[in-house]
Scaffold this motif. Structure first.
Motif, mmCIF file in Angstrom:
data_model
loop_
_atom_site.group_PDB
_atom_site.id
_atom_site.type_symbol
_atom_site.label_atom_id
_atom_site.label_comp_id
_atom_site.label_asym_id
_atom_site.label_seq_id
_atom_site.Cartn_x
_atom_site.Cartn_y
_atom_site.Cartn_z
ATOM 1 N N SER A 141 0.980 -1.185 0.002
ATOM 2 C CA SER A 141 -0.118 -0.151 0.050
ATOM 3 C C SER A 141 0.777 1.240 0.028
ATOM 4 C CB SER A 141 -1.054 -0.049 1.048
ATOM 5 O OG SER A 141 -1.916 -1.060 1.119
ATOM 6 N N ARG A 142 1.887 1.331 0.642
ATOM 7 C CA ARG A 142 2.888 2.338 0.871
ATOM 8 C C ARG A 142 3.466 2.553 -0.515
ATOM 9 N NH1 ARG A 142 4.653 4.838 5.625
ATOM 10 N NH2 ARG A 142 5.840 6.141 3.910
ATOM 11 N N LEU A 189 2.761 -16.766 -4.605
ATOM 12 C CA LEU A 189 1.771 -17.010 -5.454
ATOM 13 C C LEU A 189 0.707 -17.913 -4.341
ATOM 14 C CD1 LEU A 189 2.678 -18.034 -9.181
ATOM 15 C CD2 LEU A 189 1.585 -16.215 -8.345
ATOM 16 N N PRO A 190 0.828 -18.829 -3.876
ATOM 17 C CA PRO A 190 -0.213 -19.686 -3.050
ATOM 18 C C PRO A 190 -0.414 -19.001 -1.665
ATOM 19 C CG PRO A 190 2.144 -20.560 -3.077
ATOM 20 C CD PRO A 190 2.209 -19.753 -3.671
ATOM 21 N N THR A 191 0.312 -17.899 -1.297
ATOM 22 C CA THR A 191 0.200 -17.397 -0.086
ATOM 23 C C THR A 191 -0.433 -16.045 -0.117
ATOM 24 O OG1 THR A 191 2.622 -16.768 -0.017
ATOM 25 C CG2 THR A 191 1.917 -18.834 1.087
ATOM 26 N N LEU A 192 0.741 -14.997 -0.524
ATOM 27 C CA LEU A 192 0.358 -13.601 -0.619
ATOM 28 C C LEU A 192 -0.480 -13.293 -1.802
ATOM 29 C CD1 LEU A 192 3.545 -12.296 0.722
ATOM 30 C CD2 LEU A 192 1.527 -12.091 1.950
ATOM 31 N N GLY A 193 -0.399 -14.214 -2.810
ATOM 32 C CA GLY A 193 -0.933 -13.859 -4.136
ATOM 33 C C GLY A 193 -2.620 -14.168 -3.835
ATOM 34 N N GLU A 194 -2.932 -15.060 -2.965
ATOM 35 C CA GLU A 194 -4.093 -15.342 -2.617
ATOM 36 C C GLU A 194 -5.224 -14.563 -1.784
ATOM 37 O OE1 GLU A 194 -6.037 -17.664 -4.374
ATOM 38 O OE2 GLU A 194 -4.189 -18.312 -5.524
ATOM 39 N N VAL A 195 -4.500 -13.654 -1.250
ATOM 40 C CA VAL A 195 -5.022 -12.651 -0.076
ATOM 41 C C VAL A 195 -5.960 -11.860 -0.996
ATOM 42 C CG1 VAL A 195 -4.500 -10.485 1.165
ATOM 43 C CG2 VAL A 195 -3.023 -12.560 1.424
ATOM 44 N N ASP A 196 -7.149 -11.399 -0.374
ATOM 45 C CA ASP A 196 -8.344 -10.843 -0.963
ATOM 46 C C ASP A 196 -8.435 -11.113 -2.483
ATOM 47 O OD1 ASP A 196 -10.380 -9.039 -0.621
ATOM 48 O OD2 ASP A 196 -9.012 -7.240 -0.603
ATOM 49 N N HIS A 197 -8.484 -12.064 -2.791
ATOM 50 C CA HIS A 197 -8.764 -12.686 -4.253
ATOM 51 C C HIS A 197 -7.887 -12.020 -5.161
ATOM 52 C CE1 HIS A 197 -12.591 -14.123 -2.728
ATOM 53 N NE2 HIS A 197 -12.826 -12.725 -2.174
ATOM 54 N N GLY A 198 -6.303 -12.054 -4.775
ATOM 55 C CA GLY A 198 -5.362 -11.712 -5.633
ATOM 56 C C GLY A 198 -5.223 -10.288 -5.703
ATOM 57 N N LEU A 200 -3.282 -8.243 -4.052
ATOM 58 C CA LEU A 200 -2.018 -7.753 -3.816
ATOM 59 C C LEU A 200 -1.055 -7.945 -5.116
ATOM 60 C CD1 LEU A 200 -0.771 -9.220 -0.249
ATOM 61 C CD2 LEU A 200 -1.308 -6.670 -0.814
ATOM 62 N N THR A 201 -1.326 -9.079 -5.753
ATOM 63 C CA THR A 201 -0.793 -9.292 -6.989
ATOM 64 C C THR A 201 -1.323 -8.091 -8.127
ATOM 65 O OG1 THR A 201 -0.845 -11.693 -6.633
ATOM 66 C CG2 THR A 201 -0.651 -10.995 -8.866
ATOM 67 N N ASP A 202 -2.308 -7.881 -7.929
ATOM 68 C CA ASP A 202 -2.874 -6.783 -8.787
ATOM 69 C C ASP A 202 -2.280 -5.318 -8.693
ATOM 70 O OD1 ASP A 202 -4.823 -8.765 -9.962
ATOM 71 O OD2 ASP A 202 -6.384 -7.938 -8.856
ATOM 72 N N ILE A 207 2.231 -1.416 -10.002
ATOM 73 C CA ILE A 207 3.519 -1.077 -9.554
ATOM 74 C C ILE A 207 4.676 -1.143 -10.908
ATOM 75 C CG2 ILE A 207 5.368 -1.091 -8.101
ATOM 76 C CD1 ILE A 207 3.660 -1.406 -5.681
ATOM 77 N N MET A 208 4.785 -2.401 -11.342
ATOM 78 C CA MET A 208 5.544 -2.821 -12.202
ATOM 79 C C MET A 208 5.184 -2.062 -13.602
ATOM 80 S SD MET A 208 6.590 -6.805 -11.731
ATOM 81 C CE MET A 208 8.004 -6.513 -12.883
ATOM 82 N N ARG A 209 4.125 -1.846 -13.881
ATOM 83 C CA ARG A 209 3.762 -1.241 -15.131
ATOM 84 C C ARG A 209 4.018 0.121 -15.128
ATOM 85 N NH1 ARG A 209 -1.078 -3.450 -15.221
ATOM 86 N NH2 ARG A 209 -2.019 -1.787 -14.134
#
Length: 551
Positions: A141-142, A189-198, A200-202, A207-209
């Motif tokens: 978030s920061r 992917l199987p841990t933080l990537g699944e938080v709140d339906h993905g 964090l990955t979005d 950020i990368m884009r």
């Protein structure tokens, strides 16, 4: 200019030995003979972390992070192929060469803790693990917030990218480059990537884009999943270390026939070109302890060099929330400016830089809601708020219809009355408040435990009047109760208390509980085992913060 010393012939480092990064010049050198110098013009920020072989030119060239052109970097490889070590080498190289005012580092360790050593560098704001979900959310978030802030800043000043800003701005106004190192994408992917339906990955892909142009860079390691996922399309800079299947090099645009059967640790191949690259160790001792010691040495030297860098130019922190904290310890962490109001009360400690947080009931609707299931610590939070008010000379009226630690306040000189029955007489309550003659300078706070029991009490009209006009008279209300029953229904004094849109949820079990404190709570934030000591705090500003509540 600075010199990069590269020792050894091409055949020497093909023998399978790591390069050694020398702290004296900040670059890799293999153990061998026949040294030569390669120079790089560095009018911008550069960090060296390896050497690439160019047989067509009969030459070798240092591999660098050059922020004039660097965007993001991905490094794919099988376990024990040297992925984590490359991240440590890059971080140490940048820290040795540049001030912590110019480069800020952050780590997300989804592996075995290899990045923890980076906390010894003054450039590192935080290293978070995959089990620290709340802390990872705060870090992402920061970074996302910083992305938006920088985009606005550059647009307002007419700069196209961070390079133009740093070239034009005064030294103390230059934006630092932020480098986030993520180790083991397959662990994300199987841990933080699944938080709140993905979500964090979005946010990471956003950020990368958009981040490279404003100076926010990602360096990610992983196995073949990193090279085939949608995130792989967000950067052109990739390296392949030893992969479980040689045919996987085709994902990097490298024909399998160009890759040798045996690939030693630290040996990589650049995508598309297949350029053979040897990445560097930080010291002769190749063990984890040896590399950590080398990082410590770099950190100590950087600490001494950057001792005069002001706090405002150092990396923002994302502190770990303590598992337990006492009221006295938390009270010392309160914001001195915010807590000047007599109606400010300590609820918990949290934030990126650990601080005591709580509401100022002199502002807005003078009410605060504490909600949670049984055994979630509601009475403890209420007691801490009562202690805060008493410490600042505020008088209290206590209502505790069931067994509660607040009953122990009976007899305290600042406690006007402790109601212990399941009803409160309206005339008695009105007379008590009138005799106290509260004013904004000499306020009175009514604290109610197990509030659902008193929902239809005789003094309902007085409670309603308190919430509606209490701020004018120096009155305020704090109510605690079960999340399923407190402040329920469509009307009444407890429904009016929800209009303050601030409170704390303790181990919430249902996403609808967010209505009690004026926020929306996702399904991923509720449920699970009831665990006293943690809560989600909303102070009416639209931001939901996780805090540790004192015990």
């Amino acid at each position: 200019r600075f010199d990069v010393s590269v020792c050894g012939s091409a055949t020497a480092w093909r023998s399978g030995r790591w390069l050694i990064w020398h702290a004296s010049d900040g670059v890799g050198a293999s153990r061998g003979s026949g040294c030569r110098d390669a120079a790089i013009t560095a009018g911008h920020l550069v960090g060296t972390y390896g050497v690439e072989d160019l047989p067509a030119d009969q030459a070798r060239r240092p591999v660098v992070v050059d922020f004039a052109t660097f965007g993001h970097l991905m490094i794919g490889g099988a376990p024990r192929s040297g992925r984590s070590q490359i991240l440590r080498t890059i971080a140490a190289s940048l820290a040795r060469t540049h001030s912590c005012a110019d480069v800020h580092l952050y780590g997300i360790d989804c592996g075995n803790g290899a990045l923890n050593a980076l906390t010894r560098l003054p450039h590192t704001g935080a290293v978070v693990g995959r089990n620290q979900t709340e802390r990872v959310v705060r870090l992402i978030s920061r970074l996302k917030g910083e992305l938006g802030r920088r985009q606005d800043l550059l647009a307002d000043a007419g700069f196209a990218d961070i390079g133009e800003q740093r070239a034009a701005a005064a030294e103390d106004e230059r934006l630092p480059h932020l480098v986030c190192l993520l180790d083991r994408w397959e662990g994300w992917l199987p841990t933080l990537g699944e938080v709140d339906h993905g979500s964090l990955t979005d946010e990471l892909t956003t950020i990368m884009r958009e981040g490279a142009s404003v100076g926010i860079h990602m360096i990610i390691t992983g196995d073949r999943q990193l090279l085939v996922g949608r995130i792989a399309s967000l950067t052109e800079d990739k390296y392949g270390l030893r992969l479980a299947d040689r045919s996987d090099f085709s994902m990097l645009g490298i024909p399998t026939r160009k890759v040798p059967e045996e690939i030693p640790p630290g040996r990589g191949y650049r995508n598309e070109f297949g350029t053979e690259t040897q990445f560097a160790l930080l010291a002769e001792d190749a063990t984890g302890q040896g590399q950590a010691a080398a990082i410590t040495a770099v950190g100590e030297a950087a600490q001494a060099r950057d001792a005069q860098v002001p706090r405002a130019r150092r990396p923002f922190r994302v502190d770990t929330l303590p598992a337990r904290i006492s009221f006295d310890e938390a009270w010392e962490l309160r914001d001195q400016e915010a807590s000047r109001s007599k109606l400010w009360a300590l609820v918990g400690v949290g934030g990126d830089e650990l601080t005591g947080h709580g509401p100022d009931l002199a502002q807005g609707v003078p009410a605060f809601v504490i909600a949670g299931p049984a055994k979630s610590g509601r009475s403890t939070v209420l007691m801490n708020m009562a202690r805060s008010f008493l410490a600042q000379g505020v008088r209290l009226v206590v209502a505790a219809p069931r067994r509660s630690p607040l009953r122990e306040l009976e007899g305290h000189e600042q406690v006007l009355k402790v109601f212990t029955g399941d009803d409160i007489d309206e005339d008695e309550f009105e007379e008590l408040i009138d005799e106290a003659e509260p004013t904004p300078e000499t306020p009175v706070v009514v604290v109610v435990d197990d509030g659902e029991v008193l929902e239809d009490c005789d003094a309902e009209g007085q409670f309603k009047k308190l919430i509606q006009r209490g701020s004018e008279r120096g009155l305020a209300l704090v109510i605690a109760g079960d999340e399923e029953d407190v402040c329920s229904g469509f009307s009444g004094w407890q429904v009016d208390a929800k209009k303050a849109r601030r409170g704390i949820l303790l181990s919430p079990q249902d996403s609808s509980s967010g209505d009690l404190i004026g926020v929306r709570v996702s399904r991923g934030q509720v449920g699970g085992q009831v665990a006293p000591g943690k809560g989600m705090l909303h102070l009416g500003n639209g931001e939901l913060a996780t805090v540790t509540t004192p015990v």
